[in-house]
Design a protein around this motif. Structure first.
Motif, short mmCIF file in Angstrom:
data_model
loop_
_atom_site.label_atom_id
_atom_site.label_comp_id
_atom_site.label_asym_id
_atom_site.label_seq_id
_atom_site.Cartn_x
_atom_site.Cartn_y
_atom_site.Cartn_z
N PHE A 177 0.86 -1.19 0.00
CA PHE A 177 0.00 0.00 0.00
C PHE A 177 0.89 1.23 0.00
CE2 PHE A 177 -2.54 -3.35 1.80
CZ PHE A 177 -3.83 -3.10 1.33
N ILE A 178 0.58 2.18 -0.84
CA ILE A 178 1.34 3.42 -0.90
C ILE A 178 0.45 4.57 -0.41
CG2 ILE A 178 2.60 5.03 -2.39
CD1 ILE A 178 3.92 2.27 -2.22
N ASP A 179 0.97 5.32 0.55
CA ASP A 179 0.25 6.47 1.09
C ASP A 179 0.23 7.59 0.04
OD1 ASP A 179 -0.67 8.67 2.48
OD2 ASP A 179 0.99 8.72 3.93
N ILE A 180 -0.96 7.93 -0.41
CA ILE A 180 -1.06 8.99 -1.42
C ILE A 180 -1.85 10.20 -0.88
CG2 ILE A 180 -0.87 7.40 -3.38
CD1 ILE A 180 -3.97 7.85 -3.77
N THR A 181 -1.87 10.32 0.43
CA THR A 181 -2.64 11.42 1.02
C THR A 181 -2.19 12.78 0.47
OG1 THR A 181 -2.82 10.07 3.02
CG2 THR A 181 -3.40 12.41 3.22
N ASP A 182 -0.88 12.98 0.41
CA ASP A 182 -0.36 14.27 -0.07
C ASP A 182 -0.67 14.52 -1.54
OD1 ASP A 182 0.59 14.74 2.41
OD2 ASP A 182 2.69 14.32 1.95
N SER A 183 -0.64 13.47 -2.32
CA SER A 183 -0.80 13.64 -3.77
C SER A 183 -2.24 13.42 -4.23
CB SER A 183 0.14 12.69 -4.52
OG SER A 183 -0.12 11.35 -4.17
N PHE A 184 -3.15 13.10 -3.31
CA PHE A 184 -4.51 12.80 -3.75
C PHE A 184 -5.20 13.97 -4.47
CE2 PHE A 184 -9.07 11.96 -3.30
CZ PHE A 184 -9.11 10.80 -4.04
N ALA A 209 -9.98 5.80 -0.55
CA ALA A 209 -10.33 5.95 0.87
C ALA A 209 -10.32 4.59 1.56
CB ALA A 209 -11.69 6.62 1.01
N MET A 210 -10.85 3.56 0.87
CA MET A 210 -10.87 2.22 1.45
C MET A 210 -9.44 1.69 1.65
SD MET A 210 -12.60 -1.28 0.02
CE MET A 210 -11.35 -1.61 -1.22
N ARG A 211 -8.61 1.88 0.64
CA ARG A 211 -7.22 1.42 0.78
C ARG A 211 -6.47 2.25 1.82
NH1 ARG A 211 -7.99 -3.55 -0.48
NH2 ARG A 211 -8.22 -4.01 -2.70
N GLY A 212 -6.88 3.51 1.98
CA GLY A 212 -6.30 4.35 3.03
C GLY A 212 -6.61 3.76 4.40
N ASN A 213 -7.84 3.28 4.55
CA ASN A 213 -8.23 2.63 5.80
C ASN A 213 -7.33 1.42 6.07
OD1 ASN A 213 -9.72 0.49 7.32
ND2 ASN A 213 -11.22 2.14 7.60
N HIS A 214 -7.14 0.59 5.05
CA HIS A 214 -6.29 -0.60 5.21
C HIS A 214 -4.86 -0.20 5.55
CE1 HIS A 214 -9.22 -2.93 2.37
NE2 HIS A 214 -9.75 -2.59 3.52
N ALA A 215 -4.36 0.84 4.87
CA ALA A 215 -2.98 1.28 5.08
C ALA A 215 -2.80 1.82 6.50
CB ALA A 215 -2.60 2.34 4.04
N ARG A 216 -3.80 2.53 6.99
CA ARG A 216 -3.73 3.03 8.39
C ARG A 216 -3.61 1.88 9.36
NH1 ARG A 216 -7.75 6.44 6.82
NH2 ARG A 216 -9.46 5.27 7.77
N ARG A 217 -4.44 0.89 9.14
CA ARG A 217 -4.49 -0.26 10.05
C ARG A 217 -3.18 -1.04 10.00
NH1 ARG A 217 -4.44 -3.14 13.48
NH2 ARG A 217 -5.90 -4.69 14.27
N ILE A 224 -2.76 8.60 7.46
CA ILE A 224 -3.02 8.21 6.07
C ILE A 224 -4.52 8.30 5.79
CG2 ILE A 224 -2.88 6.35 4.36
CD1 ILE A 224 -0.47 5.24 5.89
N ALA A 225 -4.88 9.12 4.84
CA ALA A 225 -6.29 9.25 4.45
C ALA A 225 -6.59 8.47 3.17
CB ALA A 225 -6.65 10.72 4.27
N TYR A 226 -5.62 8.47 2.25
CA TYR A 226 -5.82 7.81 0.95
C TYR A 226 -4.59 6.96 0.62
CZ TYR A 226 -9.55 11.23 0.31
OH TYR A 226 -10.69 11.98 0.46
N ALA A 227 -4.86 5.85 -0.05
CA ALA A 227 -3.75 4.99 -0.47
C ALA A 227 -4.10 4.29 -1.78
CB ALA A 227 -3.43 3.95 0.60
#
Ligand SMILES: [Zn+2]
Length: 243
Positions: A177-184, A209-217, A224-227
Motif C-alpha cells: 500500500f502506498i500512502d497517497i494522502t499528499d498527492s490525492f 479511501a478504502m485502501r487508506g483505511n487498510h494502510a492506516r491499520r 493516512i487518508a488515501y492509499a
C-alpha cells in the motif's frame, strides 16, 4: 517501494495509469524520483464509449480528445516524461515489434521499479496482454545474451501490478500500500481530465479511501487518508527490513 528509485509505468490505455497509480506517480515525482510513463494505446476503440455517442465523430477526433486528456492528466500529476505509442486497442496486440521496442526502452531507462497491469483482469484482455508483455520484456531485458544496440542487460527490477477495476472478481491480492494522502488532490485533478470516463472518479475516490483505511491499520499511521495498492509479482528479497 522506496523513494528515489527509477519508476517506469506501462499503461495499456490512456487513463489506466491515472485511475490505478496516479497518486503513487505524483508522490514519487514530489520526492524527486525519475518517472517515465508509457501509454501504449489511447483506448480509442474500447475505453471511449461516451465520446462515441457524438453523432458522426471520427476515430481521429476521438484519438485527439484522448491524447489531449492524457497529457492534461499527466501535467496534473507532474509527469514530464509521458510517451503515447498510439497502438490500436481492443485488441491491443503484443507484436514482436512492440516487444523489441519495450525491451529497448527498459534497457535505456533502466527502471528499478516497473508498474503495470496485474496478471489477471477478468474483463479486460488488453490489460492481461500488457501484463504478460511487460513481464516477458523485463525477463528479456535482463538477459545478457539478448543484444539490443549498445545497451547493457538490466538487473532484476521490482514489478508491481495495478489493482484491477473488479478487484475480487480478478482474484487480486494487494502486495503493498502506498500512502497517497499528499498527492490525492493531484490525482483528483488528473481523473477529472477524462470526460469519457467521468463516472469512474467517485469509484476511484472511494477505492483510495478504502485502501487508506487498510494502510492506516497495517502501518499504524493514523495520518493516512488515501492509499493505492499494488500486487507484488515477487516476494521481498533483501538484507533489511521493508519500511
Ligand atoms: Zn484500460
Amino acid at each position: 517501494m522506496e523513494e528515489k528509485k527509477r519508476l517506469l509505468v506501462v499503461s495499456a490505455h490512456a487513463a489506466d495509469y491515472v485511475w490505478r497509480a496516479g497518486g503513487t506517480i505524483a508522490h514519487y515525482i514530489q520526492k524527486g524520483a525519475p518517472v517515465r510513463v508509457i501509454v501504449l494505446s489511447l483506448g480509442v476503440r474500447g475505453e471511449s464509449n461516451h465520446l462515441w455517442k457524438t453523432p458522426g465523430v471520427t476515430p481521429q477526433e476521438v484519438a485527439d480528445i484522448r491524447r489531449r486528456e492524457t497529457f492534461a492528466a499527466a501535467k496534473a500529476l507532474g509527469i514530464q516524461n509521458l510517451q503515447c505509442w498510439e497502438l490500436e486497442d481492443y485488441p491491443l496486440r503484443a507484436t514482436p515489434e512492440l516487444e523489441s521496442r519495450l525491451v529497448e526502452e527498459l534497457r535505456r531507462f533502466r527502471p528499478d521499479i516497473l508498474l503495470s497491469h496485474d496478471r489477471f483482469d477478468i474483463l479486460n484482455p488488453d490489460h492481461n496482454q500488457v501484463s504478460e508483455l511487460v513481464f516477458r520484456c523485463s525477463v528479456i531485458s535482463n538477459s545478457a545474451g539478448v543484444q539490443v544496440g549498445d545497451t547493457a542487460a538490466t538487473r532484476q527490477m521490482g514489478i508491481f501490478g495495478f489493482e484491477p477495476h473488479q478487484t475480487e472478481l480478478s482474484r487480486y491480492r494487494p502486495g503493498c500500500f502506498i500512502d497517497i494522502t499528499d498527492s490525492f488532490p493531484q490525482k483528483k485533478a488528473a481523473m477529472a481530465c477524462f470526460q469519457a470516463q467521468s463516472h469512474l472518479i467517485q469509484y476511484y475516490t472511494d477505492r483510495a479511501a478504502m485502501r487508506g483505511n487498510h494502510a492506516r491499520r497495517l502501518s499504524g499511521n493514523g495520518a493516512i487518508a488515501y492509499a493505492e495498492s499494488f500486487s507484488a509479482f515477487f516476494p521481498y528479497a533483501g538484507d533489511g527490513f521493508v519500511v
